[in-house]
Design a protein around this motif. Sequence first.
Motif, PDB file in Angstrom:
ATOM      1  N   VAL A 133      11.009  74.484  23.302  1.00  0.00           N
ATOM      2  CA  VAL A 133       9.506  74.099  23.583  1.00  0.00           C
ATOM      3  C   VAL A 133       9.522  72.734  22.726  1.00  0.00           C
ATOM      4  CG1 VAL A 133       7.114  74.456  23.227  1.00  0.00           C
ATOM      5  CG2 VAL A 133       8.783  76.408  23.992  1.00  0.00           C
ATOM      6  N   LEU A 134       9.802  72.344  21.801  1.00  0.00           N
ATOM      7  CA  LEU A 134       9.267  71.143  20.952  1.00  0.00           C
ATOM      8  C   LEU A 134      10.106  70.049  21.816  1.00  0.00           C
ATOM      9  CD1 LEU A 134       9.388  72.106  17.272  1.00  0.00           C
ATOM     10  CD2 LEU A 134       7.654  72.461  19.020  1.00  0.00           C
ATOM     11  N   SER A 135      11.454  70.220  22.205  1.00  0.00           N
ATOM     12  CA  SER A 135      12.154  68.982  22.638  1.00  0.00           C
ATOM     13  C   SER A 135      11.499  68.799  24.152  1.00  0.00           C
ATOM     14  CB  SER A 135      13.638  69.296  22.861  1.00  0.00           C
ATOM     15  OG  SER A 135      14.005  70.297  23.463  1.00  0.00           O
ATOM     16  N   TRP A 136      11.169  69.935  25.126  1.00  0.00           N
ATOM     17  CA  TRP A 136      10.881  69.874  26.137  1.00  0.00           C
ATOM     18  C   TRP A 136       9.312  69.162  26.072  1.00  0.00           C
ATOM     19  CZ3 TRP A 136       6.046  70.696  28.199  1.00  0.00           C
ATOM     20  CH2 TRP A 136       5.746  70.715  29.570  1.00  0.00           C
ATOM     21  N   VAL A 140       8.617  65.528  27.991  1.00  0.00           N
ATOM     22  CA  VAL A 140       7.893  65.746  29.293  1.00  0.00           C
ATOM     23  C   VAL A 140       6.534  64.944  28.886  1.00  0.00           C
ATOM     24  CG1 VAL A 140       6.667  67.249  30.784  1.00  0.00           C
ATOM     25  CG2 VAL A 140       9.268  67.711  30.248  1.00  0.00           C
ATOM     26  N   LYS A 141       5.880  65.459  27.762  1.00  0.00           N
ATOM     27  CA  LYS A 141       4.589  65.042  27.349  1.00  0.00           C
ATOM     28  C   LYS A 141       4.498  63.648  26.601  1.00  0.00           C
ATOM     29  CE  LYS A 141       2.379  68.509  29.057  1.00  0.00           C
ATOM     30  NZ  LYS A 141       1.500  68.476  30.192  1.00  0.00           N
ATOM     31  N   GLY A 142       5.658  63.175  25.990  1.00  0.00           N
ATOM     32  CA  GLY A 142       5.790  62.067  25.459  1.00  0.00           C
ATOM     33  C   GLY A 142       5.217  61.905  23.754  1.00  0.00           C
ATOM     34  N   GLY A 143       5.211  63.390  23.320  1.00  0.00           N
ATOM     35  CA  GLY A 143       4.587  63.179  21.932  1.00  0.00           C
ATOM     36  C   GLY A 143       5.272  64.670  21.387  1.00  0.00           C
ATOM     37  N   ALA A 144       4.702  64.861  20.213  1.00  0.00           N
ATOM     38  CA  ALA A 144       4.927  66.148  19.488  1.00  0.00           C
ATOM     39  C   ALA A 144       4.078  67.207  20.121  1.00  0.00           C
ATOM     40  CB  ALA A 144       4.583  65.979  18.026  1.00  0.00           C
ATOM     41  N   ALA A 145       4.581  68.283  19.992  1.00  0.00           N
ATOM     42  CA  ALA A 145       3.925  69.478  20.407  1.00  0.00           C
ATOM     43  C   ALA A 145       2.861  69.915  19.442  1.00  0.00           C
ATOM     44  CB  ALA A 145       4.925  70.806  20.346  1.00  0.00           C
ATOM     45  N   GLU A 178      18.626  69.698  15.978  1.00  0.00           N
ATOM     46  CA  GLU A 178      18.657  68.939  14.430  1.00  0.00           C
ATOM     47  C   GLU A 178      17.329  68.229  14.216  1.00  0.00           C
ATOM     48  OE1 GLU A 178      21.072  68.871  12.025  1.00  0.00           O
ATOM     49  OE2 GLU A 178      22.802  69.445  12.894  1.00  0.00           O
ATOM     50  N   ARG A 179      16.838  67.487  15.059  1.00  0.00           N
ATOM     51  CA  ARG A 179      15.650  66.669  14.668  1.00  0.00           C
ATOM     52  C   ARG A 179      14.336  67.623  14.599  1.00  0.00           C
ATOM     53  NH1 ARG A 179      16.256  63.926  18.518  1.00  0.00           N
ATOM     54  NH2 ARG A 179      14.926  64.704  20.358  1.00  0.00           N
ATOM     55  N   HIS A 180      14.334  68.779  15.520  1.00  0.00           N
ATOM     56  CA  HIS A 180      13.056  69.550  15.416  1.00  0.00           C
ATOM     57  C   HIS A 180      13.203  70.666  14.389  1.00  0.00           C
ATOM     58  CE1 HIS A 180      11.194  67.655  18.716  1.00  0.00           C
ATOM     59  NE2 HIS A 180      12.321  67.374  19.176  1.00  0.00           N
ATOM     60  N   TYR A 181      14.461  71.103  14.236  1.00  0.00           N
ATOM     61  CA  TYR A 181      14.466  72.545  13.499  1.00  0.00           C
ATOM     62  C   TYR A 181      15.489  72.321  12.233  1.00  0.00           C
ATOM     63  CZ  TYR A 181      12.791  73.692  17.958  1.00  0.00           C
ATOM     64  OH  TYR A 181      12.196  73.962  19.103  1.00  0.00           O
ATOM     65  N   GLY A 182      15.934  71.245  11.947  1.00  0.00           N
ATOM     66  CA  GLY A 182      16.868  70.819  10.674  1.00  0.00           C
ATOM     67  C   GLY A 182      16.342  71.101   9.495  1.00  0.00           C
ATOM     68  N   ASP A 183      14.859  71.029   9.040  1.00  0.00           N
ATOM     69  CA  ASP A 183      14.305  71.150   8.027  1.00  0.00           C
ATOM     70  C   ASP A 183      13.630  72.540   8.075  1.00  0.00           C
ATOM     71  OD1 ASP A 183      12.955  71.029   5.560  1.00  0.00           O
ATOM     72  OD2 ASP A 183      11.511  69.357   6.186  1.00  0.00           O
ATOM     73  N   LEU A 184      13.961  73.292   7.212  1.00  0.00           N
ATOM     74  CA  LEU A 184      13.384  74.654   6.895  1.00  0.00           C
ATOM     75  C   LEU A 184      12.058  74.532   6.239  1.00  0.00           C
ATOM     76  CD1 LEU A 184      16.086  77.330   6.654  1.00  0.00           C
ATOM     77  CD2 LEU A 184      14.411  77.339   8.187  1.00  0.00           C
ATOM     78  N   HIS A 185      11.679  73.647   5.394  1.00  0.00           N
ATOM     79  CA  HIS A 185      10.473  73.787   4.732  1.00  0.00           C
ATOM     80  C   HIS A 185       9.176  73.903   5.772  1.00  0.00           C
ATOM     81  CE1 HIS A 185      12.387  72.474   1.259  1.00  0.00           C
ATOM     82  NE2 HIS A 185      12.865  71.570   1.562  1.00  0.00           N
TER      83      HIS A 185
END
Length: 498
Positions: A133-136, A140-145, A178-185
């Motif tokens: 969903v986040l990369s979609w 598609v929307k041009g920004g963060a979910a 990696e970009r969207h889920y690499g950080d677990l905090h």
Amino acid sequence: MKPSTSSPEALRLVPPVRRVLMTADTVGGVWSYALELCRALCLRGVCVELATLGAPLSDAQWEEARALPGLTVHESTWRLEWMDAPWDDVRAAGEWLLALEARLSPDVVHLNGYCHGAWPFRAPVLVVAHSCVLSWWEAVKGGAAPARYHRYREEVAKGLHAASVVVAPTRAMLDAIERHYGDLHPLRGAPNAGRTEDVAPKPAHDSAPHARALPAARGAPAVDRLKGVATEQARASVPDARALPAARGTPNAGLAEDVAPGQSDESAPRTRALPAARRAPRAGLAEDVAPKPAHDSAPHARAFPSARVIPNARCATRFPPSRKERFVLAAGRLWDEAKNLAALEAAAPQLPFPVHVAGDALHPEGGAVAETRSTRPLGHLPPSVLAQWMARAPVYALPARYEPFGLSALEAALAGCALVLGDIPSLREVWGDAARFVPPDDSHALARTLRFLMDHPREREALAARGRERALTFTPDRMAEAYLELYASLARLEHRVS
């Protein structure tokens, strides 16, 4: 000196992988990918237990599955993790999968989704990143979910980080996770930010995992159906649950803004991290898991150090070229912003030949039917009929904004179509100089490119030949061998740990 993972000495030490528990949803490309891989694995003597989630299988899908000796289908209708308010169903599906694993004792659990990667399976777990969903939303929307997807982000991240190994079909998709889920905090200010475990159950320390009974309103039942394919009974652990409503969610590839996963804080139990001995540790795989899939040779050493790129594949004999006619073909859901078929609708009036589009016009959530004033809709076509259209099409257009791999483009290239694709990193990675690329937002460039190729048959045929040559490298055999090597490495490491 330690033998390499592919040497005869090493292979003699590896217990053979005889059984794989694999999940798949029944919508779109994941089903095609799963059946192609299952077919290749079964031909190599591997028994595949395919647990389906989401919508029930269609008659055509059952027909496909029946043709594969060695494949057992376990059908369920639990809502998927990207659907609206999915978390009760995600938990129920996880309990069902644990019960399947306890009964079937697979050597590897192969998940084509994310959240269940954090569940306490006893076998090593492989998670494949097909899309998210986040990369979609970003593409598609041009920004963060929006903030309502924080819960989704946390659950997906936990599944990825807990998995024994992560696989993606392209480097671009691997970079995205990696970009969207690499950080677990936890995300600051996000709902559930103080919670670290929301869906996965506490791992039991008894001899085998089990699924507890669910109340009737918890989610859709896991219904195994015998229709020419061997099935296993899984109803015992999930009695009297309600059926999946037809319009509860949509595929993430076409996720509209009004499709929002639920964010209830009460819906799922807490859990603690897996004991180290219950699953092969991910950090130990960077050296040992070294498949040689097509177009990739090295581990991805960042947030997911053992991650691999294994490209998808299609069987060339299913897409034979034929005599070409004068039209352009596209395929995809007409309402799907990611496929960007609206660009073809805008380009078509500038073209002196028809543009045919195969795919559903009605959104699964209902509402208005997507209108086509300039292109010619073919509706939803069975795979064999779509392959016939591809065989006759000289050009296939996919001006996508988001496409982590693009199985339809691979099918079209095998059928001898020249490819005109959206200029996005994943499609550039897969096709290189074997396709023409256009900016997804430029319908005039799309029209110029399509017209040029139709008016210049020599250039079109040369492009189609390069595309087919490249497509023929994405073989099911190559994909299956890469996964089998990865499975064997996981099994070997699990054997060492235990």
